[in-house]
Design a protein around this motif. Structure first.
Motif, PDB file in Angstrom:
ATOM      1  N   UNK A  67      -6.843  67.866  77.735  1.00  0.00           N
ATOM      2  CA  UNK A  67      -8.000  68.715  77.969  1.00  0.00           C
ATOM      3  C   UNK A  67      -9.249  67.960  77.541  1.00  0.00           C
ATOM      4  N   UNK A  68     -10.257  67.927  78.411  1.00  0.00           N
ATOM      5  CA  UNK A  68     -11.560  67.375  78.069  1.00  0.00           C
ATOM      6  C   UNK A  68     -12.432  68.511  77.556  1.00  0.00           C
ATOM      7  N   UNK A 122     -20.784  65.424  71.917  1.00  0.00           N
ATOM      8  CA  UNK A 122     -19.759  64.415  72.141  1.00  0.00           C
ATOM      9  C   UNK A 122     -18.716  64.933  73.113  1.00  0.00           C
ATOM     10  N   UNK A 123     -18.164  64.027  73.907  1.00  0.00           N
ATOM     11  CA  UNK A 123     -17.094  64.360  74.854  1.00  0.00           C
ATOM     12  C   UNK A 123     -15.771  63.868  74.293  1.00  0.00           C
ATOM     13  N   UNK A 124     -14.795  64.787  74.173  1.00  0.00           N
ATOM     14  CA  UNK A 124     -13.489  64.463  73.617  1.00  0.00           C
ATOM     15  C   UNK A 124     -12.386  64.682  74.643  1.00  0.00           C
ATOM     16  N   UNK A 125     -11.256  64.029  74.396  1.00  0.00           N
ATOM     17  CA  UNK A 125     -10.034  64.259  75.166  1.00  0.00           C
ATOM     18  C   UNK A 125      -8.932  64.649  74.188  1.00  0.00           C
ATOM     19  N   UNK A 126      -8.303  65.801  74.447  1.00  0.00           N
ATOM     20  CA  UNK A 126      -7.275  66.328  73.548  1.00  0.00           C
ATOM     21  C   UNK A 126      -5.918  66.289  74.213  1.00  0.00           C
ATOM     22  N   UNK A 127      -4.926  65.725  73.540  1.00  0.00           N
ATOM     23  CA  UNK A 127      -3.543  65.781  73.994  1.00  0.00           C
ATOM     24  C   UNK A 127      -2.953  67.107  73.517  1.00  0.00           C
ATOM     25  N   UNK A 128      -2.636  67.987  74.454  1.00  0.00           N
ATOM     26  CA  UNK A 128      -2.180  69.328  74.094  1.00  0.00           C
ATOM     27  C   UNK A 128      -0.828  69.285  73.384  1.00  0.00           C
ATOM     28  N   UNK A 129       0.010  68.319  73.728  1.00  0.00           N
ATOM     29  CA  UNK A 129       1.345  68.243  73.124  1.00  0.00           C
ATOM     30  C   UNK A 129       1.286  67.867  71.646  1.00  0.00           C
ATOM     31  N   UNK A 180     -12.251  60.555  70.884  1.00  0.00           N
ATOM     32  CA  UNK A 180     -13.647  60.552  71.279  1.00  0.00           C
ATOM     33  C   UNK A 180     -13.845  59.637  72.480  1.00  0.00           C
ATOM     34  N   UNK A 181     -14.417  60.188  73.559  1.00  0.00           N
ATOM     35  CA  UNK A 181     -14.678  59.383  74.756  1.00  0.00           C
ATOM     36  C   UNK A 181     -16.120  58.890  74.800  1.00  0.00           C
ATOM     37  N   UNK A 182     -17.068  59.794  74.613  1.00  0.00           N
ATOM     38  CA  UNK A 182     -18.484  59.436  74.666  1.00  0.00           C
ATOM     39  C   UNK A 182     -19.244  60.213  73.608  1.00  0.00           C
ATOM     40  N   UNK A 183     -20.203  59.551  72.973  1.00  0.00           N
ATOM     41  CA  UNK A 183     -20.994  60.187  71.934  1.00  0.00           C
ATOM     42  C   UNK A 183     -22.328  60.669  72.483  1.00  0.00           C
ATOM     43  N   UNK A 184     -22.705  61.873  72.086  1.00  0.00           N
ATOM     44  CA  UNK A 184     -24.042  62.425  72.309  1.00  0.00           C
ATOM     45  C   UNK A 184     -24.530  62.215  73.740  1.00  0.00           C
ATOM     46  N   UNK A 185     -23.712  62.663  74.692  1.00  0.00           N
ATOM     47  CA  UNK A 185     -24.063  62.415  76.084  1.00  0.00           C
ATOM     48  C   UNK A 185     -24.481  63.660  76.851  1.00  0.00           C
ATOM     49  N   UNK A 186     -23.846  64.785  76.583  1.00  0.00           N
ATOM     50  CA  UNK A 186     -23.977  65.902  77.503  1.00  0.00           C
ATOM     51  C   UNK A 186     -24.493  67.164  76.838  1.00  0.00           C
ATOM     52  N   UNK A 187     -25.288  67.960  77.600  1.00  0.00           N
ATOM     53  CA  UNK A 187     -25.587  69.324  77.152  1.00  0.00           C
ATOM     54  C   UNK A 187     -24.366  70.191  77.387  1.00  0.00           C
TER      55      UNK A 187
END
Length: 298
Positions: A101-102, A116-123, A129-136
């Motif tokens: 999940x992103x 920050x944009x993260x990617x989570x392994x649900x299992x 952490x994929x990208x820092x301080x990028x998105x609203x």
């Protein structure tokens, strides 16, 4: 309504303006409207109220990720079990190729508009952490191939679309014609194209070439919005809403041919009753408030 049969079947009644998000396997519907948020079966036999915002279905159609009060949760729609995935966490986008999940994590920027944009392994519940301080804070949607991430923004400057290449973590097509001022973006089932609404009509953008094609023009009698791809990617349904005119649902081939009205209705979504069966027929359900006798809808 079954496109192979002119009749329509009443399943659930919701207020006008409801947003319907079907699960990938076609068994469940997430419905958001003025009366609340619900998960309902397409068979019409069970409905439960749910909480949270920005809901996203897992590929198997069994789990629904969402955020509530700044925390990321997951609901098992068959058992009712709720799992806390990440804190803080918001606006989840489920990968369509793996159990990831992103989501937006902690804001470490100077303002509250960069996350920050993260990617989570649900299992394993491990976050990367994929990208820092990028998105609203804005809704996201991973492409069916999980190669791109769509970020749709609605701010003071109007609507805009950003596309992130998840392989290189670089933006794709930012600032090109049609992206600024665009809205209602939708991935094609194969992930190789993006449909969205611009000020002058319904646009399809090929991701490999970045070529845009307008397949439906906005006119005084037709104003497309909320496009929805058919499961095989050959057609799109959309609604047309003009002030003083009843809202209609239209269908058009992806090359712009055979545009036709399906009648009065709102917020069309395509429903694959069994996407693993090659013989499955696609159904489209238009959710509106038009009722006939005995509670049936047209």
């Amino acid at each position: 309504s079954d496109l192979h049969d002119p009749s329509s079947e009443f399943v659930w009644e919701f207020l006008v303006g409801s947003t319907v998000l079907p699960s990938p396997d076609g068994r469940f519907l997430f419905v958001r409207g003025e009366s609340g948020r619900y998960v309902a079966t397409t068979a019409g036999d069970r409905m439960v109220e749910v909480v949270g915002q920005s809901h996203s279905w897992s590929l198997d159609g069994r789990r629904l990720a969402y955020h509530s009060r700044g925390h990321l949760h997951m609901l098992d729609v068959e058992t009712g079990e709720i799992t806390l995935l990440a804190t803080p966490g918001s606006y989840p986008a489920w990968s369509m190729t793996d159990p990831n999940i992103l989501y937006y994590g902690k804001n470490r920027g100077p303002s509250r508009e960069e996350f920050d944009l993260f990617q989570l392994n649900v299992a394993t519940l491990e976050a990367k952490l994929l990208l820092e301080k990028r998105y609203p804070l804005s809704p996201m949607a991973a492409s069916p191939t999980s190669e791109h991430l769509l970020v749709s923004n609605a701010g003071d400057g109007g609507y805009s679309v950003q596309v992130l290449d998840l392989r290189s973590l670089t933006d794709v097509g930012i600032g090109t014609s049609g992206y600024n001022g665009s809205r209602n973006p939708e991935w094609s089932p194969s992930g190789d194209a993006l449909a969205y609404i611009a000020s002058d009509g319904l646009i399809i953008r090929e991701m490999s070439t970045l070529i845009e094609t307008k397949i439906v023009s906005t006119t005084s009698e037709l104003r497309p919005r909320q496009p929805s791809w058919s499961p095989d990617g050959t057609r799109l349904a959309f609604e047309s809403a003009i002030i003083g005119v009843a809202t209609e649902v239209f269908m058009v081939n992806s090359d712009g041919s055979e545009l036709r009205s399906l009648g009065r209705g709102r917020s069309p979504v395509w429903l694959a009753t069994n996407p693993n069966d090659p013989d499955t027929r696609a159904e489209e359900r238009s959710w509106g408030k038009t009722k006939l006798d005995a509670g049936r809808t047209k």
